[in-house]
Motif scaffolding. Sequence first.
Motif, PDB file in Angstrom:
ATOM      1  N   ILE A  83      40.161  37.631  39.151  1.00 32.10           N
ATOM      2  CA  ILE A  83      39.197  36.692  39.745  1.00 32.10           C
ATOM      3  C   ILE A  83      39.877  35.383  40.093  1.00 32.10           C
ATOM      4  N   GLY A  84      40.722  34.888  39.195  1.00 35.61           N
ATOM      5  CA  GLY A  84      41.428  33.639  39.467  1.00 35.61           C
ATOM      6  C   GLY A  84      42.299  33.726  40.706  1.00 35.61           C
ATOM      7  N   LEU A  85      42.992  34.854  40.878  1.00 34.45           N
ATOM      8  CA  LEU A  85      43.843  35.027  42.057  1.00 34.45           C
ATOM      9  C   LEU A  85      43.004  35.095  43.331  1.00 34.45           C
ATOM     10  N   LEU A  86      41.898  35.848  43.304  1.00 36.25           N
ATOM     11  CA  LEU A  86      41.041  35.954  44.497  1.00 36.25           C
ATOM     12  C   LEU A  86      40.445  34.605  44.879  1.00 36.25           C
ATOM     13  N   LEU A  87      40.000  33.836  43.872  1.00 34.83           N
ATOM     14  CA  LEU A  87      39.454  32.507  44.153  1.00 34.83           C
ATOM     15  C   LEU A  87      40.533  31.588  44.728  1.00 34.83           C
ATOM     16  N   ALA A  88      41.749  31.682  44.175  1.00 34.91           N
ATOM     17  CA  ALA A  88      42.843  30.840  44.664  1.00 34.91           C
ATOM     18  C   ALA A  88      43.187  31.184  46.114  1.00 34.91           C
ATOM     19  N   ILE A  89      43.226  32.474  46.441  1.00 34.29           N
ATOM     20  CA  ILE A  89      43.512  32.882  47.821  1.00 34.29           C
ATOM     21  C   ILE A  89      42.405  32.414  48.760  1.00 34.29           C
ATOM     22  N   PHE A  90      41.163  32.498  48.279  1.00 33.92           N
ATOM     23  CA  PHE A  90      40.032  32.035  49.087  1.00 33.92           C
ATOM     24  C   PHE A  90      40.155  30.538  49.386  1.00 33.92           C
ATOM     25  N   LEU A  91      40.464  29.733  48.350  1.00 32.50           N
ATOM     26  CA  LEU A  91      40.591  28.286  48.561  1.00 32.50           C
ATOM     27  C   LEU A  91      41.847  27.935  49.350  1.00 32.50           C
ATOM     28  N   ASP A  92      42.831  28.800  49.330  1.00 32.92           N
ATOM     29  CA  ASP A  92      44.077  28.531  50.058  1.00 32.92           C
ATOM     30  C   ASP A  92      43.900  28.643  51.565  1.00 32.92           C
ATOM     31  N   GLN A  93      42.735  29.081  52.014  1.00 38.89           N
ATOM     32  CA  GLN A  93      42.484  29.184  53.454  1.00 38.89           C
ATOM     33  C   GLN A  93      42.097  27.848  54.081  1.00 38.89           C
ATOM     34  N   GLN A 164      34.373  31.395  31.666  1.00 35.79           N
ATOM     35  CA  GLN A 164      34.948  30.095  31.318  1.00 35.79           C
ATOM     36  C   GLN A 164      36.399  29.951  31.772  1.00 35.79           C
ATOM     37  N   ALA A 165      37.188  31.016  31.701  1.00 33.68           N
ATOM     38  CA  ALA A 165      38.631  30.896  31.909  1.00 33.68           C
ATOM     39  C   ALA A 165      39.092  31.140  33.338  1.00 33.68           C
ATOM     40  N   SER A 166      38.303  31.837  34.151  1.00 38.29           N
ATOM     41  CA  SER A 166      38.795  32.219  35.481  1.00 38.29           C
ATOM     42  C   SER A 166      39.063  31.006  36.371  1.00 38.29           C
ATOM     43  N   GLY A 167      38.314  29.927  36.194  1.00 41.56           N
ATOM     44  CA  GLY A 167      38.568  28.719  36.976  1.00 41.56           C
ATOM     45  C   GLY A 167      39.911  28.092  36.645  1.00 41.56           C
ATOM     46  N   PHE A 168      40.266  28.118  35.368  1.00 45.95           N
ATOM     47  CA  PHE A 168      41.576  27.603  34.952  1.00 45.95           C
ATOM     48  C   PHE A 168      42.702  28.425  35.568  1.00 45.95           C
ATOM     49  N   VAL A 169      42.543  29.745  35.556  1.00 49.86           N
ATOM     50  CA  VAL A 169      43.555  30.623  36.156  1.00 49.86           C
ATOM     51  C   VAL A 169      43.626  30.366  37.657  1.00 49.86           C
ATOM     52  N   ILE A 204      52.676  36.480  46.776  1.00 53.13           N
ATOM     53  CA  ILE A 204      52.378  36.825  45.386  1.00 53.13           C
ATOM     54  C   ILE A 204      53.626  37.212  44.591  1.00 53.13           C
ATOM     55  N   PRO A 205      54.572  37.988  45.135  1.00 55.94           N
ATOM     56  CA  PRO A 205      55.776  38.292  44.348  1.00 55.94           C
ATOM     57  C   PRO A 205      56.566  37.063  43.923  1.00 55.94           C
ATOM     58  N   THR A 206      56.512  35.972  44.715  1.00 53.48           N
ATOM     59  CA  THR A 206      57.238  34.754  44.327  1.00 53.48           C
ATOM     60  C   THR A 206      56.547  33.991  43.205  1.00 53.48           C
ATOM     61  N   MET A 207      55.321  34.409  42.859  1.00 55.30           N
ATOM     62  CA  MET A 207      54.548  33.709  41.823  1.00 55.30           C
ATOM     63  C   MET A 207      54.653  34.375  40.463  1.00 55.30           C
ATOM     64  N   ALA A 208      55.656  35.225  40.276  1.00 52.75           N
ATOM     65  CA  ALA A 208      55.801  35.929  38.997  1.00 52.75           C
ATOM     66  C   ALA A 208      55.818  34.989  37.796  1.00 52.75           C
ATOM     67  N   PRO A 209      56.531  33.834  37.830  1.00 52.92           N
ATOM     68  CA  PRO A 209      56.494  32.930  36.668  1.00 52.92           C
ATOM     69  C   PRO A 209      55.101  32.399  36.364  1.00 52.92           C
ATOM     70  N   ILE A 210      54.289  32.180  37.413  1.00 55.78           N
ATOM     71  CA  ILE A 210      52.924  31.687  37.187  1.00 55.78           C
ATOM     72  C   ILE A 210      52.063  32.782  36.584  1.00 55.78           C
ATOM     73  N   PHE A 211      52.243  34.016  37.031  1.00 54.33           N
ATOM     74  CA  PHE A 211      51.527  35.139  36.414  1.00 54.33           C
ATOM     75  C   PHE A 211      51.874  35.237  34.938  1.00 54.33           C
ATOM     76  N   LEU A 212      53.151  35.076  34.619  1.00 51.87           N
ATOM     77  CA  LEU A 212      53.573  35.162  33.220  1.00 51.87           C
ATOM     78  C   LEU A 212      52.975  34.031  32.398  1.00 51.87           C
ATOM     79  N   SER A 213      52.969  32.821  32.945  1.00 44.97           N
ATOM     80  CA  SER A 213      52.386  31.675  32.239  1.00 44.97           C
ATOM     81  C   SER A 213      50.892  31.880  31.996  1.00 44.97           C
ATOM     82  N   ALA A 214      50.188  32.359  33.025  1.00 45.88           N
ATOM     83  CA  ALA A 214      48.757  32.624  32.871  1.00 45.88           C
ATOM     84  C   ALA A 214      48.514  33.689  31.812  1.00 45.88           C
ATOM     85  N   PHE A 215      49.340  34.730  31.797  1.00 44.08           N
ATOM     86  CA  PHE A 215      49.203  35.790  30.805  1.00 44.08           C
ATOM     87  C   PHE A 215      49.396  35.244  29.395  1.00 44.08           C
TER      88      PHE A 215
END
Length: 290
Positions: A83-93, A164-169, A204-215
């Motif tokens: 959900i966090g990724l989809l929301l981020a992509i939506f706002l990135d438009q 609660q958490a998806s907005g932070f992600v 998205i592949p360049t965001m691997a460190p952010i995925f790891l941090s979120a995890f």
Amino acid sequence: MEWLERNVPKLVLAPSFVAILIFVYGFIAWTAWISLTKSRLMPKYEIDGFGQFERLFAAPRWDVAMNNLFIFGGLFIVISMVIGLLLAIFLDQRIRAEGVLRTVYLYPMALSLIVTGTAWKWILNPGLGIQETVRGWGFESFTFDWLIKPEMAIYTVVLAAVWQASGFVMALFLAGLRSVDTEIIRAAQVDGIPNHRIYSAIIIPTMAPIFLSAFIVLAHLAIKAFDLVIALTNGGPGYSTDLPATYMYAMAFSRGDLGQAASSAMVMMGVIFAIVVPYLYSELRPRRDH
């Protein structure tokens, strides 16, 4: 005066350092010691070996808590990240209402987990929440009573935690999306690559460190989850929504079993270490230039 000037930073930090040493690491060591004793209502300090851990892993309630942790943790992390990724992509438009929507998405993070749990307890209560509202619209057969079903109640905790958490992600991922070199994106668009391929194959592949941090952040929140469960289900029905943190609390303050509380706390710390230490190692180790 020269000595004072050189040592003022040390003198300022010394009280905090001593407090952390005593009240964090000191109590971790005390908990580890108690987990190896026969402590019950009052602490005992004679070492008894790993008897408390044997009792812990033989306890049915602990099995339920660990199973719930895997269910809750797995669903919470995956759904929040999707959900966090989809929301981020939506706002990135670069939509017009981005500022308002970003605030709305981040708002749940401003609430305490107790407030979130209480609100969702009202929403999911069959007598006054979603079920009662939909039935009031004329759908008398509609049923949404997960909160009172032992086999479904843990999923209500997942629902509230994701809210609660998806907005932070989303904020993490949006920062990552905005940090991608725009020249790469423009080059891909000039080559006629569709947007969904640009995101899936380039951005998205360049965001691997952010995925790891979120995890790491979400896993840490899942392992030590306590407030939300207490406010939403109080571990019930029965102990069907127990998590390790609520089990530890029940053993320490309701059942008067310090040894079990301490042993469960050490298992929780071990799980957190198993996740965080490899991450810190990968981030802090010196990188060789090739």
